[in-house]
Write a protein that holds these residues in place. Structure first.
Motif, PDB file in Angstrom:
ATOM      1  N   LEU A 541      11.024   9.465  -2.562  1.00  0.00           N
ATOM      2  CA  LEU A 541      11.218   7.878  -2.697  1.00  0.00           C
ATOM      3  C   LEU A 541      10.044   7.143  -3.698  1.00  0.00           C
ATOM      4  CD1 LEU A 541      12.644   5.575  -1.722  1.00  0.00           C
ATOM      5  CD2 LEU A 541      11.531   5.704   0.359  1.00  0.00           C
ATOM      6  N   LEU A 542       8.885   7.584  -3.526  1.00  0.00           N
ATOM      7  CA  LEU A 542       8.040   6.876  -4.231  1.00  0.00           C
ATOM      8  C   LEU A 542       7.911   7.218  -5.733  1.00  0.00           C
ATOM      9  CD1 LEU A 542       4.706   7.418  -2.114  1.00  0.00           C
ATOM     10  CD2 LEU A 542       5.978   5.284  -2.388  1.00  0.00           C
ATOM     11  N   LEU A 543       8.322   8.442  -6.077  1.00  0.00           N
ATOM     12  CA  LEU A 543       8.687   8.766  -7.477  1.00  0.00           C
ATOM     13  C   LEU A 543       9.735   7.856  -8.167  1.00  0.00           C
ATOM     14  CD1 LEU A 543       7.501  10.293  -9.880  1.00  0.00           C
ATOM     15  CD2 LEU A 543       9.028  12.223  -9.252  1.00  0.00           C
ATOM     16  N   ALA A 544      10.934   8.066  -7.262  1.00  0.00           N
ATOM     17  CA  ALA A 544      11.974   7.137  -7.656  1.00  0.00           C
ATOM     18  C   ALA A 544      11.635   5.679  -7.820  1.00  0.00           C
ATOM     19  CB  ALA A 544      13.022   7.513  -6.788  1.00  0.00           C
ATOM     20  N   LEU A 545      11.000   4.889  -7.137  1.00  0.00           N
ATOM     21  CA  LEU A 545      10.520   3.752  -7.106  1.00  0.00           C
ATOM     22  C   LEU A 545       9.724   3.185  -8.401  1.00  0.00           C
ATOM     23  CD1 LEU A 545       9.745   2.764  -3.289  1.00  0.00           C
ATOM     24  CD2 LEU A 545      11.864   2.177  -4.594  1.00  0.00           C
ATOM     25  N   CYS A 546       8.799   4.239  -8.575  1.00  0.00           N
ATOM     26  CA  CYS A 546       8.115   4.214  -9.935  1.00  0.00           C
ATOM     27  C   CYS A 546       8.717   3.943 -11.045  1.00  0.00           C
ATOM     28  CB  CYS A 546       6.993   5.104  -9.698  1.00  0.00           C
ATOM     29  SG  CYS A 546       5.650   4.915  -8.673  1.00  0.00           S
ATOM     30  N   GLU A 550      10.488  -0.945 -12.873  1.00  0.00           N
ATOM     31  CA  GLU A 550      10.307  -1.777 -13.952  1.00  0.00           C
ATOM     32  C   GLU A 550       8.961  -2.208 -14.003  1.00  0.00           C
ATOM     33  OE1 GLU A 550      13.102  -5.133 -13.730  1.00  0.00           O
ATOM     34  OE2 GLU A 550      14.964  -3.934 -14.545  1.00  0.00           O
ATOM     35  N   GLY A 551       7.743  -1.095 -13.741  1.00  0.00           N
ATOM     36  CA  GLY A 551       6.522  -1.529 -13.835  1.00  0.00           C
ATOM     37  C   GLY A 551       5.911  -2.363 -12.724  1.00  0.00           C
ATOM     38  N   LEU A 557       0.414   0.800  -6.319  1.00  0.00           N
ATOM     39  CA  LEU A 557      -0.063   2.497  -5.797  1.00  0.00           C
ATOM     40  C   LEU A 557      -1.240   2.855  -6.336  1.00  0.00           C
ATOM     41  CD1 LEU A 557       3.430   4.275  -6.051  1.00  0.00           C
ATOM     42  CD2 LEU A 557       2.477   3.240  -4.038  1.00  0.00           C
ATOM     43  N   VAL A 558      -1.741   2.226  -7.506  1.00  0.00           N
ATOM     44  CA  VAL A 558      -3.113   2.756  -7.949  1.00  0.00           C
ATOM     45  C   VAL A 558      -3.961   2.155  -7.356  1.00  0.00           C
ATOM     46  CG1 VAL A 558      -4.481   2.181 -10.030  1.00  0.00           C
ATOM     47  CG2 VAL A 558      -2.122   3.119 -10.382  1.00  0.00           C
ATOM     48  N   LYS A 559      -3.807   0.992  -6.779  1.00  0.00           N
ATOM     49  CA  LYS A 559      -4.589   0.271  -5.822  1.00  0.00           C
ATOM     50  C   LYS A 559      -4.814   0.666  -4.638  1.00  0.00           C
ATOM     51  CE  LYS A 559      -4.189  -4.162  -8.427  1.00  0.00           C
ATOM     52  NZ  LYS A 559      -3.781  -5.251  -8.181  1.00  0.00           N
ATOM     53  N   THR A 609       3.572  -2.070 -21.298  1.00  0.00           N
ATOM     54  CA  THR A 609       2.516  -1.111 -20.999  1.00  0.00           C
ATOM     55  C   THR A 609       2.936  -0.089 -20.042  1.00  0.00           C
ATOM     56  OG1 THR A 609       1.049  -2.365 -22.202  1.00  0.00           O
ATOM     57  CG2 THR A 609       0.222  -0.390 -21.200  1.00  0.00           C
ATOM     58  N   ILE A 610       3.141  -0.692 -18.603  1.00  0.00           N
ATOM     59  CA  ILE A 610       3.403  -0.070 -17.691  1.00  0.00           C
ATOM     60  C   ILE A 610       4.812   0.922 -17.748  1.00  0.00           C
ATOM     61  CG2 ILE A 610       4.138  -0.133 -15.231  1.00  0.00           C
ATOM     62  CD1 ILE A 610       2.334  -2.581 -14.947  1.00  0.00           C
ATOM     63  N   CYS A 611       5.791   0.029 -18.357  1.00  0.00           N
ATOM     64  CA  CYS A 611       7.023   0.700 -18.676  1.00  0.00           C
ATOM     65  C   CYS A 611       7.027   1.976 -19.763  1.00  0.00           C
ATOM     66  CB  CYS A 611       8.147  -0.319 -19.119  1.00  0.00           C
ATOM     67  SG  CYS A 611       8.486  -1.439 -17.916  1.00  0.00           S
ATOM     68  N   SER A 612       5.963   1.760 -20.712  1.00  0.00           N
ATOM     69  CA  SER A 612       5.988   2.787 -21.705  1.00  0.00           C
ATOM     70  C   SER A 612       5.427   3.917 -21.041  1.00  0.00           C
ATOM     71  CB  SER A 612       4.984   2.483 -22.722  1.00  0.00           C
ATOM     72  OG  SER A 612       3.700   2.177 -22.370  1.00  0.00           O
TER      73      SER A 612
END
Length: 631
Positions: A541-546, A550-551, A557-559, A609-612
């Protein structure tokens, strides 16, 4: 001198007591050897459905030896002690070889010898190697035979040492098919009839009577195994009996040994000889809707035996025998096979329309029991068609919405799950107004078992893409997110996560999940759950959300410092699939962290940048999220 095979007093693939030839003349010994070799060579004309290559190689060598035996018998020369010893040893070995050939060409032994193909191959290898050793003792130069015969024996010795006698690849393939089918039965999944037919075709089982002979032999072997000390093959034999009993009913329309009997008569005959009390749970005394077999071999309804265990009882209710462990699951043995036979016969005897007619009943018990029967029948492919063609979907949905008892609604949801395993039926169910909403109402207000069945029914419906927007518009996502924060049942949490992970595969599903503020809830479950399946679905689920967010998801999650520990744990302790997904998620978070740390993006994190970064990770995401059926 030669032991005769007697299949009634010994087990398949075992040798009776065989004695070496003693106090017999050399002429008699040679006569017996020649007769024995001739009897073995006759198996060349018999149909061989397993270990074909090993048998043919062995028969070819014996054919060469029989020519040698014939020539030395005609010469009638004197033989040394070494020669007599070699002949005696060959006689001993050939008797064993004949027993082996008798066993795996025995009528009814095809499935069992297939599943024992490794052992059969090893027996061929040991016996043929022993022939090479016995021939080593034979002083060929002192025996009056032609040069061609002497060279033929030397060739037999050479090949007997070098031939590999491995399992035939075709046997390996079919035995793996059988294991796969048994695994499906164990998971409560009805295998495709084409898979069953393919296995039986490879074994040359083409009729009810041939199938029945397989069952009889397996039952005989099971009797022997039960008396053995190890009981190593008891479970396998039980499962194979169940498999062949199921095939006997489902794949063969009439009993070929009774040609005057019509198909309907044979079904009725089977029903008359089945004891319906065998299908009542010994604890609740009600018809079992979810039968399982414990270690003692006795069958109980799953909910009843679970209550028995939870009450602190570690024993089998019927025998009082202490069970070694409490984990158990469906086991397709002989009792479960009888259950499957009963259901198949009921379907073919016209029971389904009668059960459907009881669904609008004002009698709560009649309605509940009718749906319990339909739930079990819907597990079989033929029954699904009969239910749908007789207007069963609308009637079942009627009970789902306004059932007189919650148990009836529970059975209705479970029946819809099995119907939804067929693509055209999941389309049909999804297009009926109010169907998805009724399942959601059961998730919201039903018992835990009702929630379970409704969740898996929706999971099945989501396998059809158009049902995706239907569940979103019905408001399923907020309902499931609220459930995750309020449920105590870990099983229901796992099921809810599985549905959400499926919804998140599409971008509009991801957006709906994010709007429902599910992200922190999923992270918390990942950190707290002890369920391996729960962790797997959380990571999916988390991977699909990432990937579809759309960034918006990665910076959050990083925080979160608590996320990395369970992800790294899954790298080493998770399943291969969850480990791969955890690795992808860690890579995605690290990529983003490195970019932000090196000042390649603005402090407010550029969405571009996040999307890339996300796109880079998508290149490694080689398969869609897992879709595991569960119930």
């Amino acid at each position: 001198m030669v032991s005769k095979p007697d299949m009634s007093t010994r087990r398949i693939l075992t040798f009776p007591a065989i004695r070496h030839c003693e106090a017999v003349s050399t002429a008699t010994l040679l006569d017996s050897l020649l007769l024995l070799a001739s009897n073995i060579f006759e198996y060349k004309s018999k149909p061989l459905f397993t270990n074909y290559r090993n048998a043919q190689q062995s028969l070819r060598l014996i054919g060469v030896l029989s020519i040698f035996f014939e020539e030395i018998r005609e010469n009638r020369s004197d033989f040394s002690d070494s020669s007599v010893l070699s002949f005696s040893e060959l006689h001993f070995i050939l008797q064993k070889l004949r027993f082996l050939l008798e066993d795996f060409t025995c009528d009814g032994a095809r499935l069992w010898t297939l599943m024992k193909c490794d052992f059969v191959a090893s027996l061929f290898r040991v016996l043929i190697r022993a022939i090479a050793t016995a021939l080593d003792v034979l002083p060929l130069r002192s025996i009056e035979v032609s040069l061609e015969a002497r060279e033929s024996v030397q060739l037999v010795m050479k090949q007997a040492r070098e031939l590999q006698f491995e399992v035939d690849p075709a046997d390996r393939f079919v035995s793996n098919d059988v294991i796969s089918i048994l695994s499906q039965f164990g998971d409560g999944i009805v295998p495709d009839s084409s898979d069953l037919r393919r296995v039986l075709y490879q074994l040359g089982i083409k009729s009810w009577s041939e199938c029945n002979r397989e069952i009889k032999l397996l039952e005989s072997e099971m009797g022997f195994e039960y008396l053995s000390e190890e009981k190593r093959d008891l479970g396998l034999l039980s499962s194979l009996i169940g498999l062949m009993s199921y095939c006997r009913v489902v794949l063969f329309e009439f009993i070929d040994t009774l040609p005057t009997q019509q198909p309907n008569d044979s079904s009725s005959e089977v029903i008359r000889h089945l004891n319906t009390y065998d299908f009542q749970c010994p604890i609740s005394l009600e018809l079992m809707t979810d039968p399982v077999i414990v270690q003692t071999g006795h069958t109980y309804d799953r909910s009843s035996i679970l209550k028995w265990f939870k009450a602190g009882n570690p024993t089998c209710p019927k025998t009082g025998e202490r069970l070694k462990k409490h984990r158990f699951g469906p086991k397709f043995g002989s009792e479960a096979a009888d259950f499957a036979i009963l259901l198949s016969c009921l379907a073919e005897s016209g029971a389904i329309p009668r059960l459907l007619n009881l669904l609008p009943s004002t009698n709560p018990l009649a309605q509940e029991n009718a749906l319990a029967g339909l739930l079990n029948l819907s597990k079989h492919s033929k029954s699904k068609t009969i239910i749908v063609e007789n207007g069963g979907v609308e009637l079942i949905l009627g009970v789902l919405k306004e059932g007189l008892r919650m148990e009836a609604q529970q059975h209705a949801a479970g029946t819809l799950f099995y119907l939804a395993s067929v693509e055209e039926y999941r389309v049909l169910i999804g297009e009926i107004p109010g169907a998805i909403q009724a399942l959601m109402d059961l998730i919201r207000n039903g018992s835990d078992r009702c929630k379970k069945n409704a969740l898996v029914a929706i999971f099945g419906l989501l396998m059809y893409s158009d049902n995706h927007w239907r569940v979103l518009s019905a408001g399923l996502v907020p309902l499931l997110v609220n459930l995750l924060t309020s449920l105590e049942s870990e099983e229901l949490i796992v099921d809810s996560l599985a549905v959400l992970a499926t919804i998140a595969e599409k971008q509009d599903g991801t957006m709906a999940i994010l709007r429902a503020k599910a992200l922190p809830v999923v992270v918390e479950i990942l950190n707290s759950t002890t369920s391996r399946a729960g962790k797997d679905y959380c990571v999916s689920l988390l991977l699909a959300l990432c990937l579809n967010g759309e960034g918006d998801v990665v910076p959050v999650l990083v925080k979160n410092p608590s996320l990395m520990a369970p992800l790294y744990a899954l790298l080493t302790e998770g399943t291969s699939r969850s480990s791969k997904k955890a690795g992808l998620l860690i890579r995605l978070l690290h990529e983003f962290h490195e970019r932000s740390s090196s000042n390649l993006m603005s402090p407010d994190f550029s969405p571009r940048t996040i999307c890339s970064c996300v796109v880079m990770c998508k290149l490694f995401h080689s398969s869609v999220l897992s879709k595991h059926p569960f119930l």
